[in-house]
Scaffold this active site. Structure first.
Site, mmCIF file in Angstrom:
data_model
loop_
_atom_site.group_PDB
_atom_site.id
_atom_site.type_symbol
_atom_site.label_atom_id
_atom_site.label_comp_id
_atom_site.label_asym_id
_atom_site.label_seq_id
_atom_site.Cartn_x
_atom_site.Cartn_y
_atom_site.Cartn_z
ATOM 1 N N GLY A 145 0.833 -1.191 0.000
ATOM 2 C CA GLY A 145 0.000 0.000 0.000
ATOM 3 C C GLY A 145 0.868 1.241 0.000
ATOM 4 N NE ARG A 146 4.271 3.401 -3.786
ATOM 5 C CZ ARG A 146 5.497 3.056 -3.403
ATOM 6 N NH1 ARG A 146 6.210 3.876 -2.658
ATOM 7 N NH2 ARG A 146 6.002 1.896 -3.757
ATOM 8 N N GLY A 147 0.631 5.731 0.169
ATOM 9 C CA GLY A 147 -0.119 6.965 0.283
ATOM 10 C C GLY A 147 0.821 8.153 0.241
ATOM 11 N N GLY A 148 0.236 9.345 0.423
ATOM 12 C CA GLY A 148 1.055 10.540 0.342
ATOM 13 C C GLY A 148 2.019 10.687 1.504
ATOM 14 C CB ALA A 193 2.717 6.133 5.429
ATOM 15 C CG ASP A 244 -8.000 9.929 7.495
ATOM 16 O OD1 ASP A 244 -8.789 10.465 6.690
ATOM 17 O OD2 ASP A 244 -6.901 9.461 7.159
#
Length: 606
Positions: free
Chosen positions: A23-26, A28, A147
Site C-alpha cells: 500500500g502507498r499513500g502521500g 506513508a 480519518d
C-alpha cells in the site's frame, strides 16, 4: 516515501523483516513484514521522515500509538509496535523514519470494492455496522479516528470489517505539519466533516459524519460532494445539502435515505450523537422501518457557518467565496453613487443610537474590578483528567459539571472518558456539562459452571464477558470425564469483566490407595467413599482381622471400578460355627448303637 529510504530498511528495530509494498499513500508506505521473534506476518507502515523533524509530532505519535495499541477489538486492526528507525538515505544522510507495526489483514480495502460500483443495501448496512462497532469501542476508550474513509477500512475474505489507522491523523494534524501534508495523510476532502472544513475542534461526531459519507458512497458508488479541487469539496460540506442516495441508486429505501441524511447533518448537535445511536437507526432502517429520530432530523446548514473565515452563504459560488480570502483594495468594486440612499442613512443613525444605548447599559451594570463577562464559553478539554480536576476546570469556566459514571476496561477509575458536549464546543454559561467518568472495569458475576461440560462452561464464561485461562484436570468421584469440577474465581462472585477464569475439569479417574493391612471396615469405607464397588473374599490362613490382598494395586482407576479385597477371618470368629456344628447332633435323639457299659460307642477307640 522516498525510494532511497525504503530501500535502506531490511530489518526494522532488529525484529521486523521488511517485505514488498502492499500500500502507498502521500505520507506513508505499507509493507508486508515478518516478526522474527514471534514468527508471524505483520503489516509495517513507514511514515515520511520529515514528520520526525517535528518534536510535537514525535510526542503525539507515541501517545496515539500507545492509545491505539490498548484497543483490542475484532473490528479494529491491532497495533503491535511503533517507534522510529535511523536510516541512511541514498544521499548518505541519516534520517529518522517513524513506523507502526500492525496486524496483517488478508482481504481488500473498501475503496477497491467501492471503485467497482454501488454495493447492495444489505451489504452496505452490514459494512457500516462494523465500522460503527469499531467507533463505539474507540470512542469509549477516548480515541477519535478523525480519518474515516474507505481506504482505512478492510474487509477480510470472510467478510469481517477491520478499521485501521486510529490516531495517525491526530498525530499529524495536531502538530506543525503543513496543510499539504495534512491533506495528504487525510486523503481527499470528500470525507471531511463541516467542523473539519471550518478548522474547528473535532470530536466523536466527526467520525459519525465521515461514516455517513462512507454509507452514501457504498449505496451510490460515489461521495455526496464532488468538485474540481479539495477546497471546492470542503465548501460543499459546509454550505450545501446532499441529495438523497435513492436519487442516484433507486434500490435504496426511504429508511436508508433518512439515516444517511441524518448522519450528514451540518450541525453536529443535531447529527447522530454516538455510534450506538447511529447503528440502532441503521439496523431499524435495514428492517424496512424509518427511524423516527432520523425522520425528524432537518439537514439544514447553519447560516453562520464559516469556511476558513469566510461565510459561504453570503457568496454566489465557491470561486467568489475563496476569492474573498485574498481580496485586496484593487479587487474591490468601485462605488457607483456619491452618497448612500437616505433610507440607509436613517438606518445607520438608528443602529448607532442602539449600540450607544447598549454600551451605556453594559457599563452601568459592570461591577468595578471585574472584567466583562462573555455570554458563552468554550468547553475545556477534560478527557483523561481526574474527576476532581475536571470539575474545577469546568467550574472556572462558569459551567456546571455533572458526574456520570460509566464502566471502562481501558480507562482508569475516576478518570474522565469524555464530556458532553465535547471539548471546544461553545455553550452558554452555567450550562450543565455531563462528565463521563470511568468507574473502572465493569463488575459482573462469574457464572456457576460446576457440573457442565468444558465446552459449555467455556461458552457460558465468554458470554458473560470473561476469558477462560488455564484448564487443569483432577480426580473426581462423581463428575464424568470432561466435566467442570470447579472454577477460580468461584461461581457467583463479582469480578472485573474480561478477567481470566481458570477451570478444573474431571479426568474421569479416582486414585485407588493401598488398603492392605488395614482393618476390614476401614478399608471398605475408604474405597466405598471413593465411589468404587467393593467385593469381599474371606481367608482363614491368618490370625488378624485385616485386608491381606486387593485385586488392583494402588493406581489411577476409572470411576466405579470393582475392587476385590481378601481379608483374614480371625480364629475367634471361626470357632463359633464349629461349636454350633458340634452341638447340633445333640439336639436330636441318637439311635442305639449297642454301646458298652462304660458309655463308649463302637469304634470310639477308648
Amino acid at each position: 516515501m522516498p525510494e532511497g529510504v525504503t530501500a535502506g530498511i531490511t530489518l526494522l528495530a532488529n525484529r521486523y523483516e521488511i517485505g514488498d509494498v502492499i500500500g502507498r499513500g502521500g505520507m506513508a508506505t505499507v509493507h508486508v513484514g515478518t516478526d522474527t521473534r514471534l514468527g508471524r506476518r505483520v503489516a509495517v507502515k513507514l511514515l515520511k521522515p520529515s514528520l520526525a523533524n517535528d518534536p510535537a509530532f514525535r510526542t503525539r505519535f507515541r501517545q496515539e500509538a500507545q492509545a491505539a495499541a490498548r484497543m483490542a477489538h475484532p473490528t479494529i486492526v491491532r497495533v503491535y509496535d511503533a517507534g522510529e528507525e535511523t536510516v541512511r538515505e541514498s544521499s548518505g544522510n541519516e534520517v529518522q523514519v517513524p513506523f507502526i507495526v500492525m496486524e496483517f489483514v488478508e482481504g481488500r480495502a473498501l475503496n477497491d470494492i467501492v471503485a467497482e460500483g454501488p454495493v447492495a443495501p444489505d451489504e452496505a448496512t452490514r459494512i457500516v455496522e462494523g465500522i460503527l462497532t469499531a467507533l463505539e469501542y474507540s470512542h469509549r476508550a477516548g480515541v477519535v479516528h478523525r480519518d474515516i474513509k474507505p481506504a482505512n477500512v478492510m474487509l477480510t475474505h470472510t467478510g469481517q470489517v477491520k478499521v485501521m489507522d486510529f490516531g495517525i491523523a491526530r498525530a499529524i494534524t495536531d502538530t506543525s505539519a503543513t496543510v499539504a501534508q495534512t491533506t495528504s495523510i487525510l486523503g481527499t476532502a470528500s470525507y471531511f466533516s463541516p467542523e473539519q472544513a471550518r478548522g474547528e475542534t473535532v470530536d466523536a461526531r466527526t467520525d459519525l459524519y465521515s461514516t455517513g459519507i462512507v454509507l452514501f458512497e457504498l449505496l451510490t458508488g460515489r461521495p455526496p460532494f464532488l468538485g474540481d479541487s479539495p477546497v471546492a469539496v470542503a465548501y460543499q460540506h459546509v454550505s450545501e445539502q446532499p441529495v438523497a442516495p435513492s436519487t442516484i441508486t433507486t434500490t435504496v429505501s426511504p429508511a436508508l435515505d433518512a439515516v444517511t441524511l441524518h448522519a450528514l447533518v451540518k450541525d453536529r448537535n443535531r447529527r447522530f450523537q454516538n455510534a450506538a445511536e447511529f447503528r440502532r437507526d441503521l439496523q431499524q432502517a435495514a428492517s424496512g422501518q424509518v427511524p423516527s429520530a432520523s425522520k425528524k432530523a432537518v439537514a439544514a446548514a447553519d447560516p453562520s457557518s464559516m469556511l476558513f473565515g469566510v461565510n459561504p452563504r453570503t457568496t454566489s459560488n465557491p470561486t467568489v467565496a475563496f476569492r474573498e480570502l485574498d481580496d485586496t483594495q484593487e479587487h474591490r468594486p468601485q462605488r457607483t453613487q456619491n452618497r448612500p440612499p437616505v433610507a440607509w442613512i436613517w438606518v445607520g443613525i438608528v443602529l448607532t443610537i442602539a449600540v450607544i444605548a447598549a454600551m451605556g447599559y453594559f457599563v452601568l451594570n459592570l461591577q468595578p474590578g471585574k472584567p466583562p463577562v462573555s455570554s458563552s464559553v468554550s468547553v475545556p478539554n477534560v478527557t483523561g483528567a481526574s474527576w476532581s480536576s475536571a470539575e474545577q476546570a469546568l467550574q472556572k469556566r462558569g459551567l456546571t459539571p455533572v458526574k456520570v459514571e460509566e464502566p471502562s476496561a481501558s480507562v482508569a477509575a475516576e478518570t474522565v472518558i469524555r464530556s458532553e458536549p465535547g471539548s471546544g464546543t461553545p455553550v452558554a454559561r452555567k450550562q450543565t456539562i455531563r462528565v463521563v467518568v470511568s468507574s473502572g472495569p465493569e463488575q459482573v458475576s462469574v457464572p456457576d459452571v460446576g457440573g457442565q461440560p468444558q465446552d459449555a462452561a467455556t461458552k457460558a464464561l465468554e458470554a458473560a464477558g470473561f476469558t477462560v485461562g488455564a484448564v487443569d484436570s483432577d480426580y473426581s468421584q462423581t463428575q464424568p470425564q470432561g466435566t467442570v469440577i470447579s472454577s477460580d474465581p468461584a461461581g457467583g462472585t463479582q469480578h472485573d469483566k474480561g478477567s481470566v477464569v481458570n477451570l478444573v475439569v474431571s479426568n474421569g479417574l479416582v486414585h485407588l490407595p493401598d488398603v492392605t493391612q488395614q482393618p476390614v471396615d476401614v478399608a471398605n469405607a475408604t474405597l466405598a467413599g471413593l465411589g468404587l464397588v467393593v467385593q469381599m473374599t474371606p481367608t482363614y490362613s491368618c490370625a488378624s482381622n485385616v485386608v491381606t490382598q486387593q485385586s488392583i494395586p494402588s493406581s489411577d482407576v476409572p470411576q466405579g471400578t470393582t475392587v476385590t479385597l481378601t481379608y483374614c477371618v480371625p480364629p475367634s470368629q471361626r470357632r463359633q460355627p464349629q461349636q454350633q456344628q458340634q452341638q447340633q447332633p445333640s439336639q436330636q435323639p441318637v439311635p442305639d448303637q449297642g454301646g458298652t457299659d462304660d458309655g463308649s460307642t463302637p469304634g470310639d477307640g477308648n
